[in-house]
Design a protein around this motif. Structure first.
Motif, PDB file in Angstrom:
ATOM      1  N   ILE A 335     -20.827  25.172 -17.347  1.00  0.00           N
ATOM      2  CA  ILE A 335     -21.713  24.067 -17.731  1.00  0.00           C
ATOM      3  C   ILE A 335     -22.982  24.720 -18.268  1.00  0.00           C
ATOM      4  N   SER A 336     -23.068  24.860 -19.578  1.00  0.00           N
ATOM      5  CA  SER A 336     -24.157  25.657 -20.130  1.00  0.00           C
ATOM      6  C   SER A 336     -24.570  25.170 -21.514  1.00  0.00           C
ATOM      7  N   ASP A 337     -25.804  25.514 -21.870  1.00  0.00           N
ATOM      8  CA  ASP A 337     -26.354  25.261 -23.205  1.00  0.00           C
ATOM      9  C   ASP A 337     -26.342  23.785 -23.583  1.00  0.00           C
ATOM     10  N   ASN A 338     -26.507  22.914 -22.579  1.00  0.00           N
ATOM     11  CA  ASN A 338     -26.642  21.492 -22.852  1.00  0.00           C
ATOM     12  C   ASN A 338     -28.128  21.129 -22.957  1.00  0.00           C
ATOM     13  N   HIS A 339     -28.417  20.055 -23.694  1.00  0.00           N
ATOM     14  CA  HIS A 339     -29.796  19.654 -23.953  1.00  0.00           C
ATOM     15  C   HIS A 339     -29.995  18.220 -23.455  1.00  0.00           C
ATOM     16  N   ILE A 340     -30.955  18.039 -22.551  1.00  0.00           N
ATOM     17  CA  ILE A 340     -31.237  16.724 -21.984  1.00  0.00           C
ATOM     18  C   ILE A 340     -32.668  16.362 -22.344  1.00  0.00           C
ATOM     19  N   THR A 341     -32.849  15.277 -23.113  1.00  0.00           N
ATOM     20  CA  THR A 341     -34.185  14.828 -23.518  1.00  0.00           C
ATOM     21  C   THR A 341     -34.346  13.359 -23.186  1.00  0.00           C
ATOM     22  N   GLY A 342     -35.610  12.930 -23.034  1.00  0.00           N
ATOM     23  CA  GLY A 342     -35.883  11.525 -22.762  1.00  0.00           C
ATOM     24  C   GLY A 342     -35.233  11.042 -21.484  1.00  0.00           C
ATOM     25  N   TYR A 343     -35.175  11.924 -20.483  1.00  0.00           N
ATOM     26  CA  TYR A 343     -34.495  11.567 -19.232  1.00  0.00           C
ATOM     27  C   TYR A 343     -35.212  10.406 -18.558  1.00  0.00           C
ATOM     28  N   SER A 344     -34.459   9.386 -18.143  1.00  0.00           N
ATOM     29  CA  SER A 344     -35.045   8.187 -17.552  1.00  0.00           C
ATOM     30  C   SER A 344     -34.232   7.750 -16.346  1.00  0.00           C
ATOM     31  N   GLU A 345     -34.880   6.993 -15.498  1.00  0.00           N
ATOM     32  CA  GLU A 345     -34.230   6.497 -14.294  1.00  0.00           C
ATOM     33  C   GLU A 345     -33.776   5.061 -14.510  1.00  0.00           C
ATOM     34  N   GLY A 346     -32.525   4.787 -14.158  1.00  0.00           N
ATOM     35  CA  GLY A 346     -31.995   3.449 -14.345  1.00  0.00           C
ATOM     36  C   GLY A 346     -32.461   2.469 -13.288  1.00  0.00           C
ATOM     37  N   THR A 347     -32.208   1.196 -13.530  1.00  0.00           N
ATOM     38  CA  THR A 347     -32.585   0.129 -12.612  1.00  0.00           C
ATOM     39  C   THR A 347     -31.896   0.302 -11.268  1.00  0.00           C
ATOM     40  N   GLY A 348     -32.632   0.084 -10.194  1.00  0.00           N
ATOM     41  CA  GLY A 348     -32.039   0.084  -8.861  1.00  0.00           C
ATOM     42  C   GLY A 348     -31.892   1.447  -8.234  1.00  0.00           C
ATOM     43  N   LEU A 349     -32.313   2.514  -8.927  1.00  0.00           N
ATOM     44  CA  LEU A 349     -32.250   3.859  -8.350  1.00  0.00           C
ATOM     45  C   LEU A 349     -33.589   4.143  -7.682  1.00  0.00           C
ATOM     46  N   THR A 350     -33.552   4.346  -6.363  1.00  0.00           N
ATOM     47  CA  THR A 350     -34.796   4.469  -5.606  1.00  0.00           C
ATOM     48  C   THR A 350     -35.434   5.842  -5.739  1.00  0.00           C
ATOM     49  N   ALA A 351     -34.651   6.849  -6.108  1.00  0.00           N
ATOM     50  CA  ALA A 351     -35.202   8.184  -6.287  1.00  0.00           C
ATOM     51  C   ALA A 351     -34.626   8.790  -7.552  1.00  0.00           C
ATOM     52  N   ARG A 352     -35.453   9.527  -8.255  1.00  0.00           N
ATOM     53  CA  ARG A 352     -34.990  10.153  -9.487  1.00  0.00           C
ATOM     54  C   ARG A 352     -33.903  11.172  -9.155  1.00  0.00           C
ATOM     55  N   VAL A 353     -32.747  11.025  -9.765  1.00  0.00           N
ATOM     56  CA  VAL A 353     -31.627  11.897  -9.460  1.00  0.00           C
ATOM     57  C   VAL A 353     -31.574  13.046 -10.455  1.00  0.00           C
ATOM     58  N   ASN A 354     -30.632  13.932 -10.251  1.00  0.00           N
ATOM     59  CA  ASN A 354     -30.580  15.152 -11.037  1.00  0.00           C
ATOM     60  C   ASN A 354     -30.105  14.905 -12.468  1.00  0.00           C
ATOM     61  N   GLY A 355     -30.602  15.721 -13.382  1.00  0.00           N
ATOM     62  CA  GLY A 355     -30.038  15.705 -14.719  1.00  0.00           C
ATOM     63  C   GLY A 355     -28.612  16.216 -14.704  1.00  0.00           C
ATOM     64  N   ILE A 356     -28.368  17.258 -13.927  1.00  0.00           N
ATOM     65  CA  ILE A 356     -27.022  17.803 -13.741  1.00  0.00           C
ATOM     66  C   ILE A 356     -26.745  17.895 -12.244  1.00  0.00           C
ATOM     67  N   LEU A 357     -25.660  17.289 -11.822  1.00  0.00           N
ATOM     68  CA  LEU A 357     -25.248  17.340 -10.423  1.00  0.00           C
ATOM     69  C   LEU A 357     -23.886  17.992 -10.327  1.00  0.00           C
ATOM     70  N   VAL A 358     -23.748  18.989  -9.452  1.00  0.00           N
ATOM     71  CA  VAL A 358     -22.447  19.578  -9.133  1.00  0.00           C
ATOM     72  C   VAL A 358     -22.285  19.526  -7.624  1.00  0.00           C
ATOM     73  N   ARG A 359     -21.335  18.728  -7.176  1.00  0.00           N
ATOM     74  CA  ARG A 359     -21.031  18.653  -5.742  1.00  0.00           C
ATOM     75  C   ARG A 359     -19.568  19.024  -5.563  1.00  0.00           C
ATOM     76  N   TYR A 360     -19.319  19.941  -4.647  1.00  0.00           N
ATOM     77  CA  TYR A 360     -17.982  20.516  -4.525  1.00  0.00           C
ATOM     78  C   TYR A 360     -17.589  20.589  -3.057  1.00  0.00           C
ATOM     79  N   SER A 361     -16.278  20.495  -2.786  1.00  0.00           N
ATOM     80  CA  SER A 361     -15.791  20.357  -1.411  1.00  0.00           C
ATOM     81  C   SER A 361     -15.536  21.682  -0.717  1.00  0.00           C
ATOM     82  N   SER A 362     -15.623  22.815  -1.433  1.00  0.00           N
ATOM     83  CA  SER A 362     -15.420  24.106  -0.782  1.00  0.00           C
ATOM     84  C   SER A 362     -16.187  25.163  -1.552  1.00  0.00           C
ATOM     85  N   PHE A 363     -16.090  26.420  -1.108  1.00  0.00           N
ATOM     86  CA  PHE A 363     -16.811  27.501  -1.760  1.00  0.00           C
ATOM     87  C   PHE A 363     -15.937  28.244  -2.769  1.00  0.00           C
TER      88      PHE A 363
END
Length: 369
Positions: A335-363
């Motif tokens: 996951i590389s060399d991506n460009h994120i601009t004008g990042y905004s928070e949607g309706t109903g989201l109580t905390a600003r979340v990540n631009g990129i999220l990776v959640r994994y079940s093991s190592f």
């Protein structure tokens, strides 16, 4: 045949050529400048109704300049045929439309066919898939399917591949105003054991105004989704080697989504490169990432994409979706060399979340970012 004229006010199929059951004997066919405009005399019953045009057991088959409308079932249907070219045809005003689904009302459908080129066709106001191909029989898989430079508008569904499909090119198409994904790859809910959709290139398309419904995963350019078993318990299916490149996705409720049903239905080797995502509606409640990955074995590449005005995550790689926690075999992800601009928070989201999220079940993950 040329200049067959107009067929109208039919209660059964408009024009039928060849049998819809398999025949080793194939016929040469060229059909041009025909029309079938049929008012909906029959009541819709949630099954494929009478077709406007049905072609069975042709090699080669050339369908050009055909106009059909008001179908209850498929507009142009082709089965057990090879070397099929369908160009500059029109299918419109079937039962349902983009916000009123009616299954079995596809615009153009190629079933158990090989070497198909659907080029420059127009599909509008159809309550199911716009242009689709697939097979539920491993003895008659679809191969070399090409959907090129077609235009879909106000269509509920999509460019769809299902069941047994190997090698497809979906390129240069436009999809304006729809409900479900611009391209939809699936085992479908009645696919048999070991179904597959593989070696698919989705590139240089433009998708706009795909709105979705209660869940945002359907509301983008590309959807990979599996279904619960209908025929065989714990049926296996594979969607493998999918290339999603150089597309424009704007004003949709999502972008690219891969969500699976259970551990027997697998995605592998997915490449998402150089796409532009923009204009998502920030008033949508909940999280609507542009890219959502639920499961991917082996290679996953998300690279050189451009995200503008992202709603919550631009990229979400999360092994949890709904009630199912996915696992991944030998994951090597970039996951590389991506460009994120004008990042905004949607309706109903109580905390600003990540631009990129990776959640994994093991190592056991090799991740390059």
């Amino acid at each position: 045949s040329r200049g067959l004229g107009e067929v109208y006010k039919r209660q059964e199929a408009g024009l039928t050529f060849g049998t819809e059951t398999y025949s080793a004997t194939k016929y040469f066919g060229k059909f041009a400048d025909c029309s079938c405009i049929r008012p909906n005399y029959l009541s819709y019953v949630a099954d494929p109704g009478p077709k406007s045009f049905s072609f069975g057991n042709f090699e080669p088959l050339d369908i050009h300049g055909v106009i059909e409308s008001n179908a209850i079932g498929y507009g142009i249907f082709v089965v057990f045929s090879k070397q099929v070219t369908a160009s500059s045809n029109s299918a419109s005003d079937h039962v349902g439309n983009f916000d009123n689904p009616k299954s079995g009302t596809d615009g153009l459908h190629f079933y158990k066919c090989n070497d198909v080129w659907a080029i420059g066709n127009k599909v509008a106001n159809v309550g199911d898939d716009g242009i689709s191909s697939g097979s539920f029989d491993i003895n008659y898989p679809c191969t070399n399917i090409n959907f090129l430079n077609n235009s879909l508008s106000r269509v509920f569904g999509t460019f769809k591949l299902y069941g047994f499909v190997d090698k497809a090119d979906i390129a240069g198409n436009t999809f304006l105003t729809g409900h479900e994904a611009g391209v939809y790859l699936t085992n479908d809910n009645n696919a048999p054991q070991d179904s597959y959709v593989k070696n698919v290139k989705i590139h240089h398309n433009k998708f706009s105004g795909i709105v979705g419904g209660s869940t945002n995963v359907v509301a983008g350019a590309v959807l990979l989704r599996t279904w619960p078993d209908k025929l065989i318990p714990q049926a296996r299916s594979t969607i493998d080697h999918i290339y999603i490149e150089d597309n424009i996705i704007e004003s949709c409720g999502s972008g690219v989504a891969l969500v699976t049903q259970d551990t027997y239905k697998r995605y592998s080797n997915i490449f998402i490169r150089r796409n532009t995502f923009k204009g998502i509606d920030l008033s949508l409640p909940g999280s609507h990432p542009y890219i959502r990955i639920h499961q991917c074995d082996y290679q996953l590449e998300i690279k050189d994409n451009y995200f503008n005005n992202a709603h919550s995550h631009a990229i979400s790689v999360d092994h949890i979706y709904g009630s199912f926690t996915a696992s991944n075999a030998s994951p090597t992800w970039d996951i590389s060399d991506n460009h994120i601009t004008g990042y905004s928070e949607g309706t109903g989201l109580t905390a600003r979340v990540n631009g990129i999220l990776v959640r994994y079940s093991s190592f056991s993950l090799f991740l390059q970012m």
